[in-house]
Scaffold this motif. Sequence first.
Motif, PDB file in Angstrom:
ATOM      1  N   PHE A 135      -7.787 -34.057  21.587  1.00 13.12           N
ATOM      2  CA  PHE A 135      -7.620 -33.415  20.170  1.00 13.12           C
ATOM      3  C   PHE A 135      -7.731 -34.450  18.965  1.00 13.12           C
ATOM      4  N   GLN A 136      -7.197 -35.792  19.441  1.00 13.35           N
ATOM      5  CA  GLN A 136      -7.558 -36.690  18.511  1.00 13.35           C
ATOM      6  C   GLN A 136      -8.966 -37.266  18.304  1.00 13.35           C
ATOM      7  N   TRP A 137      -9.568 -37.247  19.562  1.00 11.36           N
ATOM      8  CA  TRP A 137     -11.192 -37.680  19.567  1.00 11.36           C
ATOM      9  C   TRP A 137     -11.851 -36.732  18.745  1.00 11.36           C
ATOM     10  N   LEU A 138     -11.356 -35.435  18.305  1.00 14.13           N
ATOM     11  CA  LEU A 138     -12.219 -34.477  17.417  1.00 14.13           C
ATOM     12  C   LEU A 138     -12.483 -35.019  16.003  1.00 14.13           C
ATOM     13  N   PHE A 139     -11.461 -36.190  15.603  1.00 16.57           N
ATOM     14  CA  PHE A 139     -11.292 -36.626  14.440  1.00 16.57           C
ATOM     15  C   PHE A 139     -12.248 -37.756  14.164  1.00 16.57           C
ATOM     16  N   ALA A 140     -12.919 -38.105  15.269  1.00 18.98           N
ATOM     17  CA  ALA A 140     -13.781 -39.480  15.128  1.00 18.98           C
ATOM     18  C   ALA A 140     -14.986 -39.047  14.373  1.00 18.98           C
ATOM     19  N   THR A 141     -15.290 -39.903  13.221  1.00 13.88           N
ATOM     20  CA  THR A 141     -16.142 -39.367  12.229  1.00 13.88           C
ATOM     21  C   THR A 141     -16.982 -40.793  12.170  1.00 13.88           C
ATOM     22  N   SER A 142     -18.384 -40.460  11.820  1.00 12.66           N
ATOM     23  CA  SER A 142     -19.552 -41.410  11.230  1.00 12.66           C
ATOM     24  C   SER A 142     -19.396 -41.208   9.854  1.00 12.66           C
ATOM     25  N   PHE A 143     -18.755 -42.209   9.180  1.00 11.56           N
ATOM     26  CA  PHE A 143     -18.888 -41.935   7.502  1.00 11.56           C
ATOM     27  C   PHE A 143     -20.190 -42.535   7.012  1.00 11.56           C
ATOM     28  N   ASN A 144     -20.575 -43.655   7.561  1.00 15.89           N
ATOM     29  CA  ASN A 144     -21.928 -44.224   7.423  1.00 15.89           C
ATOM     30  C   ASN A 144     -22.954 -44.270   8.383  1.00 15.89           C
ATOM     31  N   GLN A 145     -23.768 -43.650   8.667  1.00 18.88           N
ATOM     32  CA  GLN A 145     -24.648 -43.555   9.693  1.00 18.88           C
ATOM     33  C   GLN A 145     -25.463 -45.006   9.616  1.00 18.88           C
ATOM     34  N   PRO A 146     -25.713 -45.737  10.742  1.00 17.76           N
ATOM     35  CA  PRO A 146     -25.380 -45.104  12.127  1.00 17.76           C
ATOM     36  C   PRO A 146     -24.108 -45.967  12.553  1.00 17.76           C
ATOM     37  N   ILE A 147     -23.225 -46.352  11.631  1.00 20.36           N
ATOM     38  CA  ILE A 147     -21.950 -47.105  12.182  1.00 20.36           C
ATOM     39  C   ILE A 147     -21.145 -46.293  13.051  1.00 20.36           C
ATOM     40  N   GLN A 148     -20.583 -46.748  14.056  1.00 17.43           N
ATOM     41  CA  GLN A 148     -19.705 -46.309  15.090  1.00 17.43           C
ATOM     42  C   GLN A 148     -18.499 -45.499  14.298  1.00 17.43           C
ATOM     43  N   PRO A 149     -18.081 -44.360  14.940  1.00 15.18           N
ATOM     44  CA  PRO A 149     -17.327 -43.409  14.324  1.00 15.18           C
ATOM     45  C   PRO A 149     -15.719 -44.129  14.259  1.00 15.18           C
ATOM     46  N   GLY A 180      -3.364 -49.811  -2.541  1.00 12.61           N
ATOM     47  CA  GLY A 180      -4.241 -51.037  -2.104  1.00 12.61           C
ATOM     48  C   GLY A 180      -5.462 -50.441  -1.621  1.00 12.61           C
ATOM     49  N   VAL A 181      -5.781 -49.344  -1.358  1.00  8.01           N
ATOM     50  CA  VAL A 181      -7.267 -49.070  -1.096  1.00  8.01           C
ATOM     51  C   VAL A 181      -7.727 -47.994  -1.718  1.00  8.01           C
ATOM     52  N   SER A 182      -9.070 -47.855  -2.016  1.00  5.10           N
ATOM     53  CA  SER A 182      -9.708 -46.778  -2.683  1.00  5.10           C
ATOM     54  C   SER A 182     -10.365 -45.699  -1.698  1.00  5.10           C
ATOM     55  N   PHE A 183     -10.844 -44.485  -2.033  1.00  5.43           N
ATOM     56  CA  PHE A 183     -11.316 -43.534  -1.036  1.00  5.43           C
ATOM     57  C   PHE A 183     -12.430 -44.382  -0.543  1.00  5.43           C
ATOM     58  N   LEU A 184     -13.325 -44.837  -1.252  1.00  3.14           N
ATOM     59  CA  LEU A 184     -14.617 -45.489  -0.868  1.00  3.14           C
ATOM     60  C   LEU A 184     -14.566 -46.821   0.039  1.00  3.14           C
ATOM     61  N   ASN A 185     -13.552 -47.589  -0.213  1.00  2.46           N
ATOM     62  CA  ASN A 185     -13.096 -48.683   0.709  1.00  2.46           C
ATOM     63  C   ASN A 185     -12.502 -48.204   1.968  1.00  2.46           C
ATOM     64  N   LEU A 186     -11.974 -47.005   1.970  1.00  2.00           N
ATOM     65  CA  LEU A 186     -11.407 -46.447   3.270  1.00  2.00           C
ATOM     66  C   LEU A 186     -12.641 -45.966   4.133  1.00  2.00           C
ATOM     67  N   LEU A 187     -13.746 -45.441   3.476  1.00  2.00           N
ATOM     68  CA  LEU A 187     -14.662 -44.934   4.533  1.00  2.00           C
ATOM     69  C   LEU A 187     -15.786 -46.092   4.753  1.00  2.00           C
ATOM     70  N   GLU A 188     -15.648 -47.233   4.138  1.00  2.00           N
ATOM     71  CA  GLU A 188     -16.481 -48.190   4.662  1.00  2.00           C
ATOM     72  C   GLU A 188     -16.189 -48.791   5.915  1.00  2.00           C
ATOM     73  N   PRO A 189     -17.328 -49.399   6.514  1.00  2.00           N
ATOM     74  CA  PRO A 189     -17.189 -49.843   8.163  1.00  2.00           C
ATOM     75  C   PRO A 189     -16.421 -50.919   8.239  1.00  2.00           C
ATOM     76  N   TYR A 190     -15.454 -51.248   9.233  1.00  2.00           N
ATOM     77  CA  TYR A 190     -14.837 -52.407   9.523  1.00  2.00           C
ATOM     78  C   TYR A 190     -15.316 -53.361  10.327  1.00  2.00           C
ATOM     79  N   ASN A 191     -15.845 -54.407   9.864  1.00  2.00           N
ATOM     80  CA  ASN A 191     -16.747 -55.217  10.436  1.00  2.00           C
ATOM     81  C   ASN A 191     -16.113 -56.626  10.412  1.00  2.00           C
ATOM     82  N   HIS A 192     -15.673 -57.028  11.550  1.00  2.00           N
ATOM     83  CA  HIS A 192     -14.963 -58.426  11.905  1.00  2.00           C
ATOM     84  C   HIS A 192     -15.116 -58.642  13.220  1.00  2.00           C
TER      85      HIS A 192
END
Length: 412
Positions: free
Chosen positions: A164-178, A215-227
Amino acid sequence: MFVALRENGEYLSLVEKWERSDLLELRSHVTFHCPACQSKVQLKAGLKKTPHFAHLKGVECTVKTEPESEYHLAGKRQLFQWFQTQGYDVKLEPFLPEISQRPDLLVTTSNKRFAIEYQCSQLDYPLFKKRSDSYKKEGIVPIWILGAKWFKRMSTHSVKLSPFQWLFATSFNQPIQPCILYYCPDTSTFLKLSNLHSFTTGEVFCSICFYKEKGVSFLNLLEPYNHPFTLHHVWGRKKQKWRASYSIYNSNHLSSFLTTLYQKRIPPAYLPGEAGLPVPSSYWFHTPPMIWQMWILLDLLLQLRKGEPFFFSTVMEVISKRIDSKDIVIRQLPLVSHTQYSLAVEEYLQVLVKAGSLKKISKTKYEKTKDFIIPMSLEVASAMDEKMLASVGKHEENGLVQDNIGRDLNRD
């Protein structure tokens, strides 16, 4: 429900703070109707729960919705206010007649519309997909956010995810991982899981990041996490544990797998190091990488002679047959549309090329360059794993870094 239609045709929203006495006065002389089905609804303004509207007993709305808990109501109200403070055009529970759906929030930017669905209760796959597809057909981007009570941490870098939780996996910025989003109204905190690497059917290694609402905006929340990170250390330890106690990871599709191993006289603890490697798109497989990758070895690569060529299509035929026999199970990911499970298979072959086990001759043609060794002890198997994972680690581009403000949201 926070919004209802008054007798005079005006909408009343309970998202703003009302005095209970004012609501009781309003309720005494005003009739309210559901914006979707137009049937009468009652205004509930008790002492324990957040004021809200509800359909009369026995009346079923034409728009299918789930019962809303206090947790859900609080989260929806906070998300509405969060978008408002950022200056977005946001509507609460608007009825969309063209698709007969009522998202929790509808957010409009300069060039896009977003349907925000805050989900705190179980929802089956067909309904989830139907709602998501309906939004997409109308050019609306569906953003599904889980209630944080679904978040189950297993270790520093791993979580437990149900189908069920896997259904929520979303790719906001293609082709970044969900990634998967959660929100906790009790702490006003967003939680984001990124770089999802399944190890078993339930346990997933990932980046775990927490963001305070202010401390976070909507657009920031959708950005990929690259560390940057090194996954192979934690993966290697888990793989050693799997080898030593694979039976505790038993599942329905493990029976056929174990039977085939015994027929080929391969002890489950002594799989070659080339089986069970992390690849970026392995999120497509519900079947653990130790198993789906070993099927490729069993059905094809172990049977080839050194120097013998093969095609990518042949590997996909192996996978397809095992899917048909239910030995391999593909995940249902309705919000991931830019890739498919064949990408994970291709990534796996690329890893074997980098490790020197295969050679890529052309875009679709490979050659086996060395024999795959079956270890004869756990010590040898562990050394093989370390060597293979070190090779994988040299080419990793994703990160597994936990945000230092992270904390467990399961205490409530």
